[in-house]
Design an enzyme around this catalytic site. Structure first.
Site, PDB file in Angstrom:
ATOM      1  CB  CYS A   7      -0.882   0.042   1.214  1.00 35.54           C
ATOM      2  SG  CYS A   7      -2.071  -1.496   1.232  1.00 35.54           S
ATOM      3  N   GLY A  35      -0.432   0.503  -5.002  1.00 31.53           N
ATOM      4  CA  GLY A  35      -1.850  -0.160  -4.664  1.00 31.53           C
ATOM      5  C   GLY A  35      -2.952   0.461  -5.759  1.00 31.53           C
ATOM      6  CG  ASN A 110       3.026  -0.018   3.070  1.00 34.97           C
ATOM      7  OD1 ASN A 110       4.371   0.512   2.739  1.00 34.97           O
ATOM      8  ND2 ASN A 110       2.680  -1.157   2.601  1.00 34.97           N
ATOM      9  N   GLY A 111       1.597  -2.283   5.205  1.00 34.05           N
ATOM     10  CA  GLY A 111       2.387  -3.451   5.612  1.00 34.05           C
ATOM     11  C   GLY A 111       1.357  -4.665   5.852  1.00 34.05           C
ATOM     12  CE1 TYR A 254       6.379  -5.688 -10.525  1.00 36.17           C
ATOM     13  CE2 TYR A 254       5.314  -5.925  -8.310  1.00 36.17           C
ATOM     14  CZ  TYR A 254       5.217  -5.744  -9.643  1.00 36.17           C
ATOM     15  OH  TYR A 254       4.148  -5.822 -10.183  1.00 36.17           O
TER      16      TYR A 254
END
Length: 471
Positions: A7, A35, A110-111, A254
């Site tokens: 995210c 995201g 995020n995570g 990536y």
């Protein structure tokens, strides 16, 4: 199974009320690669929160008319989501908002918590009622619980961090403060900067700071809590150094945009180094080196520079389609490979081609790309991958929750080469990750199984959404 994004989180605090919603929009737009399921913005107008959240891309969820209806304010938080816990529905859109007698809170995360199931069970047994199936609501509950016995929201967050395990970078907004936090391992990136007119901005990646005209100041350190208010910036460091740093290596391979710098390391340069390493460890005689857009391009350039084989453009990406893993089904995903990518016949016809990409998960998409180049007349196809083989699930935000569909778990490199239809295949060796990233403080658990935290017992993304017959 495919690799899915993290995210993206964004926060801004301004000395004076201004169009923080518009600023957040541009910040989220720069983080869209992290995201594509949903997005949202919450604005703080002198302690009153206004928000808009929905499924879709930033440009689909927000338009100029809608943004103009959000009030001016001195703070805002924003989020773009690909969920690794919880399904794709409106209830799981972030930022999550909490109304409590101790004050409002908006939280963007995020995570992925590795102990989310245990924490949620404990909370439910003590009377908590959940409205979403994401682990972000679990974090919000624990912070709120700790708020009852803490003198401030930042102290409540600090107490909560002793309970949370796994990956979390957070941007949290209270009526008077904007707060950032990064888990003690530092799995996920988080940084902040400042604009010329005095606004502080926090974001998952430095590319979002650039997008809104903020000058990068520094990364938030693993375990650090930063509190932004009218009194300036305060750093709380009681969690710093509590755990060994384990930044996700796949951020460099990536996830991150190539123009971002994470923990002092240029993503672009890391990918160039990966290509150079591949050229040394898996050399091949060829006529041209091409990359799979977008994250394979930098590594292809590095391979070309190291090997002396000319670099060329062999695949063109349709810029108006999302990444292939967003598709709900395998057949749709395979169709989208052809829609998303097309081969340039003039570049590859009759040639021995080195094709560089970031990863192979199932192998189906790679097989289709190899077929596209064969159809365009490539005489030989030598595939080089700028990551090691995926052998283990990830519990920290990458959507690989099982070994069941990881092709490298079931097949040798020779067998994978045959399955995807290539003439040869070479992966980045695990020991070379350190040379690629430029430091030893990273997580490589999905490649070698060396997990920094205890392995959770239930890792399914939809574990809080199972039908009764499936439990």
């Amino acid at each position: 199974m495919s690799i899915h994004e993290e995210c993206g989180i964004f926060g801004v605090i301004s000395p004076e009320p201004t169009d923080v919603a518009g600023l957040s929009y541009y910040g989220l737009y720069a983080l869209q690669h992290r995201g594509q399921e949903s997005c949202g913005i919450v604005v703080n107008d002198d302690g009153v929160f206004a928000s808009h959240k929905d499924l879709g891309l930033v440009s689909e969820v927000f338009n100029s008319d809608l943004l103009s209806r959000l009030p001016k304010g001195n703070m805002a938080v924003g989020h773009v989501r690909y969920g690794t816990t919880g399904g794709n529905n409106r209830n799981n859109c972030q930022p999550i908002e909490v109304n409590h007698q101790k004050g409002r809170m908006a939280l963007a995360h995020n995570g992925n918590l590795s102990n989310a199931a245990e924490l949620r069970s404990e909370l439910e047994l003590s009377g908590a009622i959940f409205h979403t199936t994401s682990d972000t609501e679990t974090i919000a509950y624990i912070i709120t619980r700790e708020r009852l016995r803490s003198p401030s929201i930042e102290e409540a967050l600090s107490r909560a961090m002793y309970t949370l395990d796994g990956a979390y970078s957070l941007v949290l907004m209270s009526p008077q403060k904007l707060i950032c936090a990064r888990d003690p391992y530092g799995f996920r990136p988080l940084c902040y900067g400042k604009t010329a007119d005095g606004m502080y901005v926090a974001a998952s990646e430095s590319c979002a700071l650039k997008a809104v005209g903020a000058e990068f100041i520094r990364d938030v350190e693993p375990g650090e809590i930063l509190v932004f208010s009218k009194n300036g910036v305060v750093s709380m460091r009681e969690h710093c150094g509590r755990k060994p740093k384990k930044l996700c290596s796949f951020e460099y391979i990536y996830f991150a945009r190539p123009d971002s710098v994470i923990d002092g390391v240029s993503v672009h340069e890391a990918r160039i180094r990966a290509g150079r390493i591949l050229a040394r460890t898996h050399p091949v005689d060829a006529d041209i080196v091409i990359g799979v857009p977008d994250s394979g391009l930098d590594a292809a350039l590095g391979f070309s520079r190291e090997s002396g084989i000319p670099y060329g453009i062999g695949l063109i990406k349709n810029k108006y389609i999302g990444r292939t893993f967003i598709s709900p089904g395998q057949s749709t995903r395979l169709d989208q490979v052809r829609i998303k990518l097309s081969a340039i016949e003039e570049s590859v016809k009759g040639k021995r081609v080195v094709m560089v990409d970031d990863s192979i998960v199932r192998g189906n998409t790679m097989g289709r790309i190899v077929s596209l180049l064969r159809e365009a007349g490539a005489r030989e196809l030598h595939v080089r991958i700028s990551s090691p083989p995926f052998l283990h699930p990830c519990y920290y935000g990458t959507d690989i929750d099982s070994e069941d569909h990881l092709i490298a778990c079931k097949h040798s490199i020779e067998e994978i080469t045959d399955i995807i239809g290539a003439d040869s295949l070479g992966y980045l060796p695990v020991p070379e990750l350190q040379a690629m990233i430029g430091c030893s403080e990273y997580c490589r658990a999905c490649f070698d199984g060396s997990y920094p935290t205890p392995v959770p017992t239930d890792t399914r993304k939809d574990r809080f959404e199972q039908k009764l017959s499936m439990k």
